[in-house]
Design a protein around this motif. Structure first.
Motif, PDB file in Angstrom:
ATOM      1  N   MET A 115     -36.441 -12.325  41.805  1.00 29.00           N
ATOM      2  CA  MET A 115     -36.025 -11.800  40.537  1.00 29.00           C
ATOM      3  C   MET A 115     -35.925 -10.335  40.273  1.00 29.00           C
ATOM      4  SD  MET A 115     -35.184 -14.905  39.823  1.00 29.00           S
ATOM      5  CE  MET A 115     -34.117 -14.723  38.276  1.00 29.00           C
ATOM      6  N   SER A 116     -36.806  -9.701  40.881  1.00 24.07           N
ATOM      7  CA  SER A 116     -36.844  -8.046  40.632  1.00 24.07           C
ATOM      8  C   SER A 116     -35.681  -7.499  41.374  1.00 24.07           C
ATOM      9  CB  SER A 116     -38.153  -7.605  40.878  1.00 24.07           C
ATOM     10  OG  SER A 116     -38.181  -6.776  42.114  1.00 24.07           O
ATOM     11  N   VAL A 117     -35.432  -8.093  42.840  1.00 21.31           N
ATOM     12  CA  VAL A 117     -34.437  -7.558  43.608  1.00 21.31           C
ATOM     13  C   VAL A 117     -33.195  -7.903  43.122  1.00 21.31           C
ATOM     14  CG1 VAL A 117     -33.240  -7.971  45.824  1.00 21.31           C
ATOM     15  CG2 VAL A 117     -35.610  -7.842  45.843  1.00 21.31           C
ATOM     16  N   GLU A 139     -31.142   1.661  51.478  1.00 21.96           N
ATOM     17  CA  GLU A 139     -31.921   2.711  50.887  1.00 21.96           C
ATOM     18  C   GLU A 139     -32.467   3.954  52.068  1.00 21.96           C
ATOM     19  OE1 GLU A 139     -33.557  -0.341  47.769  1.00 21.96           O
ATOM     20  OE2 GLU A 139     -34.902   0.073  49.485  1.00 21.96           O
ATOM     21  N   ALA A 140     -32.449   3.193  53.459  1.00 16.52           N
ATOM     22  CA  ALA A 140     -32.688   4.207  54.413  1.00 16.52           C
ATOM     23  C   ALA A 140     -31.867   5.324  54.604  1.00 16.52           C
ATOM     24  CB  ALA A 140     -33.211   3.591  55.509  1.00 16.52           C
ATOM     25  N   MET A 141     -30.559   5.128  54.016  1.00 18.28           N
ATOM     26  CA  MET A 141     -29.232   5.858  54.598  1.00 18.28           C
ATOM     27  C   MET A 141     -28.915   6.726  53.411  1.00 18.28           C
ATOM     28  SD  MET A 141     -27.277   3.616  57.480  1.00 18.28           S
ATOM     29  CE  MET A 141     -27.182   2.407  56.626  1.00 18.28           C
ATOM     30  N   SER A 142     -29.185   6.159  51.976  1.00 24.66           N
ATOM     31  CA  SER A 142     -28.862   7.238  50.952  1.00 24.66           C
ATOM     32  C   SER A 142     -27.366   7.169  50.831  1.00 24.66           C
ATOM     33  CB  SER A 142     -29.441   8.278  50.717  1.00 24.66           C
ATOM     34  OG  SER A 142     -29.279   9.275  51.609  1.00 24.66           O
ATOM     35  N   GLN A 143     -26.653   8.141  51.496  1.00 22.68           N
ATOM     36  CA  GLN A 143     -25.140   8.064  51.545  1.00 22.68           C
ATOM     37  C   GLN A 143     -24.585   8.128  52.899  1.00 22.68           C
ATOM     38  OE1 GLN A 143     -23.334   8.386  48.893  1.00 22.68           O
ATOM     39  NE2 GLN A 143     -24.653   8.500  47.781  1.00 22.68           N
ATOM     40  N   HIS A 144     -23.493   7.588  53.107  1.00 26.34           N
ATOM     41  CA  HIS A 144     -22.691   7.409  54.378  1.00 26.34           C
ATOM     42  C   HIS A 144     -23.530   6.607  55.346  1.00 26.34           C
ATOM     43  CE1 HIS A 144     -19.903  10.270  52.496  1.00 26.34           C
ATOM     44  NE2 HIS A 144     -20.989  10.952  52.583  1.00 26.34           N
ATOM     45  N   PRO A 170     -48.900  -5.767  51.531  1.00 29.34           N
ATOM     46  CA  PRO A 170     -48.331  -5.589  50.037  1.00 29.34           C
ATOM     47  C   PRO A 170     -48.348  -4.323  49.127  1.00 29.34           C
ATOM     48  CG  PRO A 170     -49.255  -7.573  50.553  1.00 29.34           C
ATOM     49  CD  PRO A 170     -49.698  -6.775  51.641  1.00 29.34           C
ATOM     50  N   PHE A 171     -47.720  -3.733  48.547  1.00 27.99           N
ATOM     51  CA  PHE A 171     -47.500  -2.657  47.861  1.00 27.99           C
ATOM     52  C   PHE A 171     -47.247  -1.589  48.873  1.00 27.99           C
ATOM     53  CE2 PHE A 171     -49.992  -5.663  45.470  1.00 27.99           C
ATOM     54  CZ  PHE A 171     -49.047  -6.119  44.445  1.00 27.99           C
ATOM     55  N   TYR A 172     -47.119  -1.321  50.143  1.00 25.47           N
ATOM     56  CA  TYR A 172     -46.851  -0.181  50.788  1.00 25.47           C
ATOM     57  C   TYR A 172     -45.606   0.096  50.844  1.00 25.47           C
ATOM     58  CZ  TYR A 172     -45.886   2.922  54.723  1.00 25.47           C
ATOM     59  OH  TYR A 172     -45.627   3.774  55.257  1.00 25.47           O
ATOM     60  N   SER A 173     -45.301   1.237  50.160  1.00 26.87           N
ATOM     61  CA  SER A 173     -44.060   1.649  49.974  1.00 26.87           C
ATOM     62  C   SER A 173     -43.856   3.173  49.941  1.00 26.87           C
ATOM     63  CB  SER A 173     -43.486   1.341  48.622  1.00 26.87           C
ATOM     64  OG  SER A 173     -42.156   1.889  48.420  1.00 26.87           O
ATOM     65  N   THR A 174     -42.737   3.875  50.570  1.00 28.59           N
ATOM     66  CA  THR A 174     -42.846   5.186  50.724  1.00 28.59           C
ATOM     67  C   THR A 174     -41.614   5.663  49.702  1.00 28.59           C
ATOM     68  OG1 THR A 174     -41.211   4.867  52.619  1.00 28.59           O
ATOM     69  CG2 THR A 174     -43.425   5.373  52.932  1.00 28.59           C
ATOM     70  N   GLU A 213     -40.084   6.086  45.737  1.00 26.29           N
ATOM     71  CA  GLU A 213     -40.492   6.636  44.472  1.00 26.29           C
ATOM     72  C   GLU A 213     -40.385   5.237  43.729  1.00 26.29           C
ATOM     73  OE1 GLU A 213     -39.005   9.825  41.683  1.00 26.29           O
ATOM     74  OE2 GLU A 213     -39.579  10.492  43.710  1.00 26.29           O
ATOM     75  N   ALA A 214     -39.485   4.342  43.678  1.00 31.06           N
ATOM     76  CA  ALA A 214     -39.262   3.124  42.790  1.00 31.06           C
ATOM     77  C   ALA A 214     -39.599   1.941  43.409  1.00 31.06           C
ATOM     78  CB  ALA A 214     -38.045   3.405  42.224  1.00 31.06           C
ATOM     79  N   GLY A 215     -39.998   2.212  44.970  1.00 29.19           N
ATOM     80  CA  GLY A 215     -40.434   0.920  45.623  1.00 29.19           C
ATOM     81  C   GLY A 215     -41.587   0.106  45.209  1.00 29.19           C
ATOM     82  N   THR A 216     -41.518  -1.141  45.515  1.00 24.02           N
ATOM     83  CA  THR A 216     -42.320  -1.929  45.037  1.00 24.02           C
ATOM     84  C   THR A 216     -43.547  -2.350  46.208  1.00 24.02           C
ATOM     85  OG1 THR A 216     -41.302  -4.233  45.685  1.00 24.02           O
ATOM     86  CG2 THR A 216     -41.133  -3.382  43.313  1.00 24.02           C
TER      87      THR A 216
END
Ligand code: ADP
Ligand code: MG
Length: 432
Positions: free
Chosen positions: A216-218, A341-346, A382-386, A388-391
């Motif tokens: 649901m969060s995704v 998310e790993a590519m941001s733009q292009h 679980p909860f390992y994220s690099t 800023e807004a990652g879960t």
């Protein structure tokens, strides 16, 4: 035993008779000799020969009886020790059986339940005697009966196994048992099967909730992109309608474009609806090319926002996997989302589906920021994220889902070069 006792008694009596006979013959001859020569010695001998006899037979009898009695006591001692050991091992077994926090069922070769420990009774809500009245098939849910029978027959061949299945308890409630089946081997022969099971129903329910809430969060995060994606065809539709209002003419080419825009809106919104629907987990054979196409429909929205293209290199051959379609979609959405998310733009995301050694292999390759080896090791925690807004829950959930599908996920990555995620699943054949 009686025969042996008789033999021993006979041996002692015969020994006594032989010694007696020998003594009589010997003493008679000696008496004769003494009577002829030394009369005083003869009298002395006559007086004491009875005592001699008693002394000699006493010593011999003592020896014989002592030997026998010693053997007897030693055997008896051994027996007592054996019995003690047997009792100890039986008590050992009883502790393991009675106080086991897992349910233990003892099942005969014929499939009859012979014994159930207290935990088993508690899970089932029936007493051992009640459970014993029905075979395994009475307690196992219908769709799992065949599988349980298969593992049972494997155990009877000496092959232990581990698997999960569901039972129906007294309240007609389904309980999930994570169980092991192992053969009972007595005197080198398989006499039955032990089933040891742990009730994982509550654990599974919590896991389900976690997967559901992550989904649901995704969906929440995807909503903005999807709304945006729907707005484009809506804008074009609005344009065509305004054109018709002005010109009062209907152009057939325009109608075709309008139709295809409506179809696109329909496709995206229905995919979103299917994904968002709360459903019971159910394993069915799904065509993997089709499933990935549906995922791409949704992910294109997110990718378009960042000017990222998604290429799906699907195979013409149909490939099926036994899966829960929604959960598997959730896995691919999480993986593709991470790539975006790993590519941001292009950038470009390449998805491919292949088949190898009875497995269906889906890869997702991106040319994003990549990961160091240390970071790859942390993945799935679980909860390992690099971010800023990652879960940090996305991949943890992916691992859980793929584990349930008895598949695997492997990450290969190079910093600043990109990441390739490989998901391997067992191929299911449509006919089987
Ligand atoms: N394709 C990828 N490229 C680079 N890093 C990745 C990729 N996929 C996952 N990661 C790393 O794994 C971490 C955990 O991912 P995930 O469990 O999906 O949580 P989240 O996306 O919320 O951070 C991410 O924060 C990121 O550092
Ligand atoms: Mg993620």
């Amino acid at each position: 035993m009686v025969e042996q006792a008789r033999k021993i008694a006979a041996k002692i009596s015969i020994s006594y008779i032989i010694i007696g006979a020998i003594w009589i013959i010997f003493s008679d001859q000696l008496s004769h000799k003494l009577a002829e020569g030394d009369f005083e010695a003869y009298i002395f001998f006559q007086q004491y020969k009875g005592w001699f006899f008693v002394l000699i037979t006493g010593i011999v009898l003592y020896g014989l009886v002592y030997n026998r009695a010693r053997d007897l006591f030693q055997t008896q001692n051994k027996l007592v020790n054996k019995e003690y050991e047997l009792q100890a091992s039986n008590e050992h077994y009883q502790s393991l059986f009675k106080h086991n926090p897992d349910a233990v069922f003892e099942i005969s070769k014929e499939g009859a339940i012979r014994a159930v420990n207290p935990e088993g009774e508690q899970i089932m809500g029936y007493s051992c005697a009640e459970i014993g009245q029905g075979g395994m098939s009475k307690w196992v849910v219908p769709e799992d009966v065949e599988r349980v029978k298969f593992y049972f027959s494997e155990a009877l061949k000496g092959k232990p196994s581990k698997f999960e299945f569901q039972v129906l308890n007294r309240e007609e409630e389904r309980r999930i048992l994570r169980s092991s089946l192992l053969p009972i081997i007595v005197h080198n022969e398989i006499s039955g099967v032990f089933m040891i099971g742990r009730d994982i129903t509550n654990f599974r329910r919590d896991e389900e909730r976690m997967i559901e809430s992550e989904k649901m969060s995704v969906i929440g995060q995807m909503a903005a992109a999807v709304a945006h994606e729907i707005r484009n065809p809506l804008t074009s539709l609005k344009g065509f309608v305004q054109l018709i209002q002005v010109t009062k003419e209907v152009n057939h080419d325009h109608l075709d474009i309008m139709m295809s825009e409506i179809n696109r809106i329909n496709l995206i919104s229905s995919e979103m609806l299917i994904l968002g629907k709360k459903q019971h987990v159910s394993f069915q054979k799904e065509e993997i090319n089709e499933l990935l196409k549906q995922v791409v429909v949704l992910m294109i929205a997110e990718a378009n926002l960042h000017d990222i293209s998604i290429e799906l290199e699907h195979s013409d051959e149909k490939m099926y996997v036994l899966c829960d379609a929604n959960q598997l979609k959730q896995v691919f959405i999480n993986i593709i989302k991470n790539s975006v998310e790993a590519m941001s733009q292009h950038g470009k995301i390449q998805l491919s589906i292949t088949k190898k050694d009875g497995n269906v292999i889906v890869t997702c390759k991106d040319d994003g920021v990549g990961m160091s080896k240390e970071r790859i090791k942390q993945i799935g925690t679980p909860f390992y994220s690099t971010k800023e807004a990652g879960t940090g829950l996305g991949l943890a959930v992916c691992y859980k889902i793929i584990e349930r599908h008895q598949g695997s996920i492997v990450f290969e990555s190079e910093v600043e070069k990109g990441t390739t995620v490989t998901v391997t699943l067992k191929e299911a054949h449509l006919s089987s």
